[in-house]
Design a protein around this motif. Structure first.
Motif, PDB file in Angstrom:
ATOM      1  N   MET A   1       0.788  -1.201   0.056  1.00 33.21           N
ATOM      2  CA  MET A   1       0.165  -0.026   0.129  1.00 33.21           C
ATOM      3  C   MET A   1       0.992   1.382   0.142  1.00 33.21           C
ATOM      4  SD  MET A   1      -2.772   1.152   2.852  1.00 33.21           S
ATOM      5  CE  MET A   1      -3.992  -0.289   2.565  1.00 33.21           C
ATOM      6  N   ILE A   2       0.382   2.239  -0.916  1.00 36.49           N
ATOM      7  CA  ILE A   2       1.295   3.399  -0.771  1.00 36.49           C
ATOM      8  C   ILE A   2       0.450   4.543  -0.305  1.00 36.49           C
ATOM      9  CG2 ILE A   2       2.207   5.125  -2.342  1.00 36.49           C
ATOM     10  CD1 ILE A   2       2.588   3.111  -4.611  1.00 36.49           C
ATOM     11  N   LEU A   3       1.166   5.115   0.691  1.00 33.36           N
ATOM     12  CA  LEU A   3       0.359   6.052   1.610  1.00 33.36           C
ATOM     13  C   LEU A   3       1.411   7.479   1.369  1.00 33.36           C
ATOM     14  CD1 LEU A   3       0.108   4.045   4.787  1.00 33.36           C
ATOM     15  CD2 LEU A   3      -1.699   4.331   3.337  1.00 33.36           C
ATOM     16  N   LEU A   4       0.608   8.700   1.871  1.00 36.16           N
ATOM     17  CA  LEU A   4       1.170   9.838   2.222  1.00 36.16           C
ATOM     18  C   LEU A   4       2.416   9.877   3.196  1.00 36.16           C
ATOM     19  CD1 LEU A   4      -1.645  12.458   1.582  1.00 36.16           C
ATOM     20  CD2 LEU A   4       0.704  12.509   0.111  1.00 36.16           C
ATOM     21  N   GLY A   5       3.559  10.703   3.032  1.00 40.85           N
ATOM     22  CA  GLY A   5       4.511  10.805   3.977  1.00 40.85           C
ATOM     23  C   GLY A   5       3.741  11.064   5.144  1.00 40.85           C
ATOM     24  N   ASP A   6       3.846  10.437   6.511  1.00 40.97           N
ATOM     25  CA  ASP A   6       3.369  10.831   7.504  1.00 40.97           C
ATOM     26  C   ASP A   6       4.460  11.155   8.738  1.00 40.97           C
ATOM     27  OD1 ASP A   6       4.008   8.332   8.284  1.00 40.97           O
ATOM     28  OD2 ASP A   6       1.979   7.427   8.178  1.00 40.97           O
ATOM     29  N   ASP A   7       4.265  11.062   9.989  1.00 37.59           N
ATOM     30  CA  ASP A   7       5.265  11.400  10.962  1.00 37.59           C
ATOM     31  C   ASP A   7       6.044  10.228  10.980  1.00 37.59           C
ATOM     32  OD1 ASP A   7       3.528  13.583  11.787  1.00 37.59           O
ATOM     33  OD2 ASP A   7       2.392  12.639  13.437  1.00 37.59           O
ATOM     34  N   THR A   8       5.753   8.974  10.480  1.00 38.59           N
ATOM     35  CA  THR A   8       6.724   7.947  10.383  1.00 38.59           C
ATOM     36  C   THR A   8       7.703   7.984   9.354  1.00 38.59           C
ATOM     37  OG1 THR A   8       5.150   6.234   9.509  1.00 38.59           O
ATOM     38  CG2 THR A   8       4.997   6.763  11.817  1.00 38.59           C
ATOM     39  N   PHE A   9       7.389   8.822   8.310  1.00 40.22           N
ATOM     40  CA  PHE A   9       8.067   8.692   7.072  1.00 40.22           C
ATOM     41  C   PHE A   9       9.748   8.900   7.274  1.00 40.22           C
ATOM     42  CE2 PHE A   9       9.918  10.787   3.228  1.00 40.22           C
ATOM     43  CZ  PHE A   9       9.455  10.167   2.280  1.00 40.22           C
ATOM     44  N   GLU A  10       9.957  10.242   7.950  1.00 38.84           N
ATOM     45  CA  GLU A  10      11.335  10.592   8.255  1.00 38.84           C
ATOM     46  C   GLU A  10      12.027   9.529   9.071  1.00 38.84           C
ATOM     47  OE1 GLU A  10      14.078  14.367  10.023  1.00 38.84           O
ATOM     48  OE2 GLU A  10      11.908  14.331  10.301  1.00 38.84           O
ATOM     49  N   LYS A  11      11.620   8.956   9.819  1.00 37.64           N
ATOM     50  CA  LYS A  11      12.361   7.862  10.817  1.00 37.64           C
ATOM     51  C   LYS A  11      12.555   6.715   9.728  1.00 37.64           C
ATOM     52  CE  LYS A  11      12.127   5.029  14.985  1.00 37.64           C
ATOM     53  NZ  LYS A  11      11.264   4.758  16.015  1.00 37.64           N
ATOM     54  N   ALA A  12      11.630   6.174   8.953  1.00 33.66           N
ATOM     55  CA  ALA A  12      11.768   5.180   8.144  1.00 33.66           C
ATOM     56  C   ALA A  12      12.699   5.463   7.060  1.00 33.66           C
ATOM     57  CB  ALA A  12      10.589   4.472   7.710  1.00 33.66           C
ATOM     58  N   LEU A  13      12.628   6.430   6.629  1.00 33.47           N
ATOM     59  CA  LEU A  13      13.410   6.999   5.442  1.00 33.47           C
ATOM     60  C   LEU A  13      14.993   7.180   5.909  1.00 33.47           C
ATOM     61  CD1 LEU A  13      14.216   7.890   2.632  1.00 33.47           C
ATOM     62  CD2 LEU A  13      13.531  10.226   3.135  1.00 33.47           C
ATOM     63  N   LEU A  14      15.209   7.788   7.169  1.00 33.17           N
ATOM     64  CA  LEU A  14      16.560   7.567   7.601  1.00 33.17           C
ATOM     65  C   LEU A  14      17.258   6.389   7.973  1.00 33.17           C
ATOM     66  CD1 LEU A  14      19.038   9.420   8.795  1.00 33.17           C
ATOM     67  CD2 LEU A  14      17.695   9.430  11.082  1.00 33.17           C
ATOM     68  N   GLN A  15      16.385   5.640   8.500  1.00 29.09           N
ATOM     69  CA  GLN A  15      16.945   4.174   8.714  1.00 29.09           C
ATOM     70  C   GLN A  15      17.386   3.462   7.282  1.00 29.09           C
ATOM     71  OE1 GLN A  15      13.895   1.495  10.307  1.00 29.09           O
ATOM     72  NE2 GLN A  15      15.625  -0.204  10.690  1.00 29.09           N
ATOM     73  N   GLN A  42       5.790  16.732  -2.593  1.00 30.56           N
ATOM     74  CA  GLN A  42       4.995  15.386  -2.162  1.00 30.56           C
ATOM     75  C   GLN A  42       5.796  14.330  -2.086  1.00 30.56           C
ATOM     76  OE1 GLN A  42       2.316  16.092  -5.590  1.00 30.56           O
ATOM     77  NE2 GLN A  42       0.747  15.778  -4.208  1.00 30.56           N
ATOM     78  N   PHE A  43       5.396  13.522  -0.644  1.00 26.46           N
ATOM     79  CA  PHE A  43       6.256  12.485  -0.565  1.00 26.46           C
ATOM     80  C   PHE A  43       5.269  11.017  -0.131  1.00 26.46           C
ATOM     81  CE2 PHE A  43       8.516  16.343   0.765  1.00 26.46           C
ATOM     82  CZ  PHE A  43       9.664  15.887   0.434  1.00 26.46           C
ATOM     83  N   TRP A  44       5.607   9.945  -0.454  1.00 23.70           N
ATOM     84  CA  TRP A  44       4.930   8.836  -0.232  1.00 23.70           C
ATOM     85  C   TRP A  44       5.874   7.654   0.082  1.00 23.70           C
ATOM     86  CZ3 TRP A  44       4.588  11.684  -4.807  1.00 23.70           C
ATOM     87  CH2 TRP A  44       3.475  12.198  -5.097  1.00 23.70           C
ATOM     88  N   ILE A  45       5.059   6.897   0.723  1.00 25.24           N
ATOM     89  CA  ILE A  45       5.867   5.533   1.426  1.00 25.24           C
ATOM     90  C   ILE A  45       5.111   4.405   0.974  1.00 25.24           C
ATOM     91  CG2 ILE A  45       4.625   5.828   3.628  1.00 25.24           C
ATOM     92  CD1 ILE A  45       7.399   4.737   4.631  1.00 25.24           C
ATOM     93  N   GLN A  46       5.859   3.264   0.524  1.00 26.47           N
ATOM     94  CA  GLN A  46       4.959   2.040   0.279  1.00 26.47           C
ATOM     95  C   GLN A  46       5.168   1.014   1.221  1.00 26.47           C
ATOM     96  OE1 GLN A  46       6.519  -0.980  -2.753  1.00 26.47           O
ATOM     97  NE2 GLN A  46       4.395  -0.757  -3.578  1.00 26.47           N
ATOM     98  N   ARG A  47       4.370   0.503   1.836  1.00 31.51           N
ATOM     99  CA  ARG A  47       4.375  -0.346   3.115  1.00 31.51           C
ATOM    100  C   ARG A  47       3.726  -1.690   2.448  1.00 31.51           C
ATOM    101  NH1 ARG A  47       6.149   1.434   7.764  1.00 31.51           N
ATOM    102  NH2 ARG A  47       6.217   3.907   8.124  1.00 31.51           N
ATOM    103  N   THR A  48       4.572  -2.942   2.838  1.00 35.26           N
ATOM    104  CA  THR A  48       3.869  -4.196   2.776  1.00 35.26           C
ATOM    105  C   THR A  48       4.208  -5.016   4.042  1.00 35.26           C
ATOM    106  OG1 THR A  48       6.268  -5.020   2.162  1.00 35.26           O
ATOM    107  CG2 THR A  48       4.830  -4.134   0.582  1.00 35.26           C
ATOM    108  N   LYS A  49       3.976  -6.147   4.217  1.00 32.64           N
ATOM    109  CA  LYS A  49       4.226  -6.901   5.290  1.00 32.64           C
ATOM    110  C   LYS A  49       5.612  -6.991   5.842  1.00 32.64           C
ATOM    111  CE  LYS A  49       4.515 -11.543   2.564  1.00 32.64           C
ATOM    112  NZ  LYS A  49       3.956 -12.637   2.690  1.00 32.64           N
TER     113      LYS A  49
END
Length: 261
Positions: A1-15, A42-49
Motif C-alpha cells: 500500500m502506498i501512503l502519503l508521507g506521515d510522522d513515521t516517514f522521516e524515521k523510516a527513510l533515515l533508517q 510531495q512524499f509517499w511511502i510504500q508499506r508491505t508486510k
C-alpha cells in the motif's frame, strides 16, 4: 500500500539511508528536510508486510523513487504513472513498467576516498553567488546538459542552501568564477554532487577536480561520508575516479515522450 508521507516517514527513510545509502534515498531525504513544511514537494511511502519498502518524492514534475527488491513493482509502476511526472529517476535494476517514457541509463559513482584539496597561487575558494554559478553553467551547456530558466534555478537552490540541503564551492581566478561544484542534494548523512563545471577558457588546468575535492573536503570535515554522483556523460567517469570516486551501479532516468496526460 502506498501512503502519503506521515510522522513515521522521516524515521523510516533515515533508517533506509543509514542502512542502504544510495543517491535516490539521499535525494528524497534532502528534499524532505528542505520542503517538509511546504506544499512544494510531495512524499509517499510504500508499506508491505515486510514494512517500509519504497519511498517516493515528487519535486515539480520530477519523481524520485527508492525501492527495495521486495517492493511491489506493479503497484509502484501504476502509482508513478498516476502522479503525472515528466521525468522519473531510480535505480536501473528496478523493473518499472512506464509506457510512454523514453529511458536513459548512466553510471552512478560513490566517493571512496576524499582527496586532499591543494590550493594554487592566484586561486581561492569561495561560496559563489548563484547568479555567477548560473552564468558559468550557461557557458557549459550542450545537448546533454540544458539549464532550467534562471528564476527556477535560483529559487530552488537558494531555498535548499538556506535549509542546509545544498552546498556549493567555487574557484576564483583573476576575480572571475572559473570552476564550481555543487552538492545539489545534501544532508549530514549523505550528498549527491552535480553541476560540476569549468569555464571553457580555464579547462585543462585541474580546476574541476580542485572544485570537487574542495567540496568533498568540506563534507568530510562534518563526517558526511555517503557522497554520490551521476556520471551523466560517460566520458567523465575517469575524471571522477581521479577525484576519489568509483562505480557503484547504474541510474535509470525516464522522460515522458508525450506530455499530454
Amino acid at each position: 500500500m502506498i501512503l502519503l508521507g506521515d510522522d513515521t516517514f522521516e524515521k523510516a527513510l533515515l533508517q533506509r539511508v543509514l542502512q542502504n545509502p544510495n543517491p535516490y534515498n539521499i535525494r528524497i531525504y534532502s528534499l524532505f528536510h528542505a520542503y517538509k513544511q511546504t506544499a512544494l514537494c510531495q512524499f509517499w511511502i510504500q508499506r508491505t508486510k515486510e514494512g517500509a519498502v519504497s519511498f517516493l518524492a515528487k519535486n515539480g514534475a520530477s519523481l524520485i523513487l527508492d525501492a527495495e527488491p521486495c517492493a511491489d513493482m506493479e503497484e509502484l509502476s501504476a502509482f508513478s504513472m498516476l502522479t503525472g511526472p515528466v521525468s522519473l529517476l531510480c535505480d536501473a535494476a528496478l523493473p518499472l513498467k512506464m509506457p510512454g517514457f523514453s529511458a536513459r541509463i548512466y553510471p552512478v559513482m560513490r566517493l571512496e576516498k576524499a582527496q586532499r584539496s591543494v590550493g594554487q597561487p592566484g586561486r581561492f575558494y569561495v561560496q559563489p553567488r548563484l547568479q555567477d554559478i548560473y552564468a558559468l553553467l550557461h557557458q557549459c551547456e550542450d545537448e546533454g546538459f540544458v539549464l532550467p530558466a534562471f528564476e527556477d534555478f535560483y529559487l530552488e537552490l537558494s531555498h535548499r542552501i538556506r535549509h542546509d540541503s545544498a552546498l556549493c564551492v567555487g574557484i576564483m581566478c583573476n576575480g572571475r568564477l572559473c570552476a564550481c561544484a555543487l552538492a545539489v542534494f545534501y544532508c549530514l548523512h549523505g550528498a549527491v554532487i552535480g553541476c560540476v563545471a569549468t569555464h571553457p577558457q580555464y579547462r585543462g588546468r585541474g580546476l574541476g577536480k580542485q572544485a570537487v575535492t574542495a567540496l568533498t573536503g568540506q563534507m568530510h570535515k562534518v563526517q558526511t561520508e555517503r557522497v554520490f554522483l551521476h556520471a551523466v556523460h560517460h566520458g567523465t567517469v575517469a575524471f571522477y575516479e581521479k577525484a576519489g570516486f568509483s562505480m557503484c551501479g547504474s541510474a535509470l532516468e525516464l522522460h515522458r515522450t508525450n506530455r499530454a496526460i
